[in-house]
Write a protein that holds these residues in place. Sequence first.
Motif, short mmCIF file in Angstrom:
data_model
loop_
_atom_site.label_atom_id
_atom_site.label_comp_id
_atom_site.label_asym_id
_atom_site.label_seq_id
_atom_site.Cartn_x
_atom_site.Cartn_y
_atom_site.Cartn_z
N LEU A 17 -5.97 4.40 -6.44
CA LEU A 17 -5.90 2.95 -5.97
C LEU A 17 -7.40 2.46 -6.36
CD1 LEU A 17 -4.03 2.99 -2.54
CD2 LEU A 17 -3.42 1.74 -4.66
N LYS A 18 -8.12 3.51 -6.01
CA LYS A 18 -9.79 3.08 -6.19
C LYS A 18 -9.84 2.91 -7.77
CE LYS A 18 -14.21 5.13 -5.31
NZ LYS A 18 -14.94 6.48 -5.15
N ALA A 21 -8.58 -0.77 -8.20
CA ALA A 21 -9.88 -1.65 -7.67
C ALA A 21 -10.71 -1.96 -8.83
CB ALA A 21 -10.19 -1.21 -6.35
N LEU A 24 -9.42 -4.26 -11.53
CA LEU A 24 -9.47 -5.50 -10.70
C LEU A 24 -10.67 -6.03 -10.80
CD1 LEU A 24 -6.94 -5.60 -7.81
CD2 LEU A 24 -6.79 -6.97 -9.87
N LEU A 25 -11.76 -5.36 -10.76
CA LEU A 25 -13.28 -5.78 -10.28
C LEU A 25 -13.75 -6.32 -11.95
CD1 LEU A 25 -15.73 -5.87 -8.35
CD2 LEU A 25 -16.50 -3.76 -9.26
N ARG A 56 0.72 -3.18 -7.31
CA ARG A 56 0.16 -3.80 -6.18
C ARG A 56 -0.90 -4.77 -6.29
NH1 ARG A 56 -1.06 0.83 -1.64
NH2 ARG A 56 1.06 1.89 -1.73
N ALA A 57 -1.57 -4.41 -7.50
CA ALA A 57 -2.61 -5.60 -7.75
C ALA A 57 -2.17 -6.51 -8.10
CB ALA A 57 -3.86 -4.61 -9.11
N LEU A 60 -0.66 -8.69 -5.20
CA LEU A 60 -2.16 -9.13 -4.66
C LEU A 60 -2.52 -10.57 -5.34
CD1 LEU A 60 -4.56 -9.37 -2.68
CD2 LEU A 60 -5.87 -7.92 -4.43
N ARG B 124 -15.56 -9.99 2.99
CA ARG B 124 -14.49 -10.85 3.05
C ARG B 124 -14.95 -12.10 2.45
NH1 ARG B 124 -10.20 -12.73 7.05
NH2 ARG B 124 -9.96 -10.62 7.98
N PHE B 127 -15.01 -11.86 -1.39
CA PHE B 127 -13.86 -11.80 -1.80
C PHE B 127 -13.16 -13.07 -1.93
CE2 PHE B 127 -9.02 -11.39 -0.99
CZ PHE B 127 -8.72 -10.51 -2.22
N TYR B 137 -19.26 -13.31 -9.99
CA TYR B 137 -20.08 -12.54 -9.20
C TYR B 137 -21.44 -13.10 -9.13
CZ TYR B 137 -15.95 -9.42 -9.97
OH TYR B 137 -14.66 -9.15 -9.99
N LYS B 152 -20.75 -6.86 -6.25
CA LYS B 152 -19.82 -5.95 -6.79
C LYS B 152 -19.20 -4.78 -5.80
CE LYS B 152 -20.85 -6.94 -11.55
NZ LYS B 152 -21.21 -6.02 -12.98
N LYS B 156 -15.46 -4.66 -4.73
CA LYS B 156 -14.61 -3.46 -4.74
C LYS B 156 -14.06 -3.04 -3.47
CE LYS B 156 -15.17 1.09 -6.67
NZ LYS B 156 -15.95 2.08 -7.08
N LEU B 159 -11.31 -5.18 -2.56
CA LEU B 159 -10.13 -5.27 -3.42
C LEU B 159 -9.43 -3.69 -3.07
CD1 LEU B 159 -11.55 -6.12 -6.93
CD2 LEU B 159 -9.71 -7.22 -5.64
N LEU B 160 -10.33 -2.75 -2.74
CA LEU B 160 -9.61 -1.42 -2.47
C LEU B 160 -8.77 -1.72 -1.05
CD1 LEU B 160 -9.15 1.27 -3.00
CD2 LEU B 160 -11.35 1.99 -1.81
N CYS B 162 -7.37 -4.25 -0.10
CA CYS B 162 -6.06 -5.06 -0.31
C CYS B 162 -5.16 -4.11 -0.84
CB CYS B 162 -6.41 -5.85 -1.15
SG CYS B 162 -7.04 -7.43 -0.49
N LEU B 163 -5.54 -3.15 -1.81
CA LEU B 163 -4.47 -2.19 -2.38
C LEU B 163 -4.15 -1.28 -1.54
CD1 LEU B 163 -6.29 -1.83 -5.76
CD2 LEU B 163 -4.39 -3.48 -5.47
#
Lengths: 335, 167
Positions: A17-18, A21, A24-25, A56-57, A60, B124, B127, B137, B152, B156, B159-160, B162-163
Amino acid sequence: MRPEPPGAEAALDPHVLKQAAEWLLRLGERDASDADRAACRRWCDQHPDHARAWARAERLRELIAVVPAALARPVLERPARADRRAAVKRLGGLLVLAPGAWLGWRLWERSHGEAILRTAVGERRRSSLADASTVDLDTDSALEIAFDPRQRLLRLQRGQVLVATAADPQRPPRAFRVATRHGCLQALGTRFNVRVGADATRVDVLDGAVRAQPAAAGALACRVEAGQTLRFDARRCGAVAATGSGVATWTQGMFSADALPLSELLDELARYRRGVLRCDPAIAALPVSGAFPLDDSERSLAMLAATYPVAIERRADGWWTTVVARRDHGPAPRR
Amino acid sequence: MHLMHPHRDTLGTLYHDHQPWLQRWLAGRLGCREIAADLTQDTFARLLGGRDLSCVQEPRAYLTTIAKGLMANWCRRQSLERAYLQTLAAAPEAVAASAEQQALVREALHLIDAMLDGLPAQARRVFLLAQFDGLGYAEIAALLGLSLSTVKRHMKRALLGCLLHAP
């Protein structure tokens, strides 16, 4: 504490998942390039868990696309915990304000994974719902049943469903709706087919009519009558077209093609089989016709090879199948 | 006898011994009997199919831990609904065209809100600025007076989160 949906799949490794992420970043950067996107796709293909993490991404992203920006920040950035504690003390007033909200929350909590019909690859299943409506679920599909006192709601999470609605036994009768990630369909008639894809949802109305409402704020709804087909995404409805013949024959295990590009037929067959089924781009547009058995896609491929100037190449025990132009014998006789 | 369904048996005892107490405890906190009754049921429902209950040493502490989590969820949802209604009242142009659409928007808001739960305010904000306002960014860094690498890092982390908690 978060509710864990019962029957959830095996947990994903946080390390995967990291990585998702991080992708995604990276893809969210202004200078993200096609090469980055291709690298991300390669990462997804590396391992089924990568693909699951990326799903999952995608989910989202879809959720984010549904919410208008004007609403998102004021609501999601509302004052935090201190205020929430105070809110508990003002509950009496809140209950007057939002009884529906309370109900909605409870339905969501309860509906989470409570009644999801799923089919495996190659499986098809007919089910009767509590109101005597029936649903035919196609291969590799997931349908959530979320009936409540106000509406009969189905959420098509993946795949295809043919819905035949029954009159609601409750008085007053509740609306019958099918939601996908792209929007919501309200049944005004009795039989329709819904197919959700990555980019759009398609609805084919067989009897009665359906009202399609894309999910984005301000998007115009569209009415689809019997014999019509509509594609829509979260933002807008496409043009209404005549429904292709045999659009629901999949429920009988047949797929009927009428001068359909070969690549589209193969996409259809691929949904019913494991492994990869590819089409040589040189013949992707070849128009093919006929009724093809979905449950025996090998037979369908043999039919193609017998009728059209194509050959079937199999590698890795049939896990990697490619339909290519036949070179050795020249064109085969057309039917 | 109790060997037949040890889990259910323990749960039955637990329910019998502590259900009225838990309901009173919740009612005291929430100031509303109906909601307390619902959350009490939800708390025990959580225990069905959960871990082995026979080794729970402090049943009331265990039950209140679960009940507090459910109560926090409930409060989060209430405050979101309130903020949603206030925002609509202040900016009617943000109102979605139909009831179905509004339902979808609200559902998405609740899901995203749950995913972002527990995230520091700054992360938050980063994001939300990136995802909903479409800021880059570097733009966010300039806006919030943060370094690019901090933006960043926040992004990150969000995002993590959320996942990890995606539905």
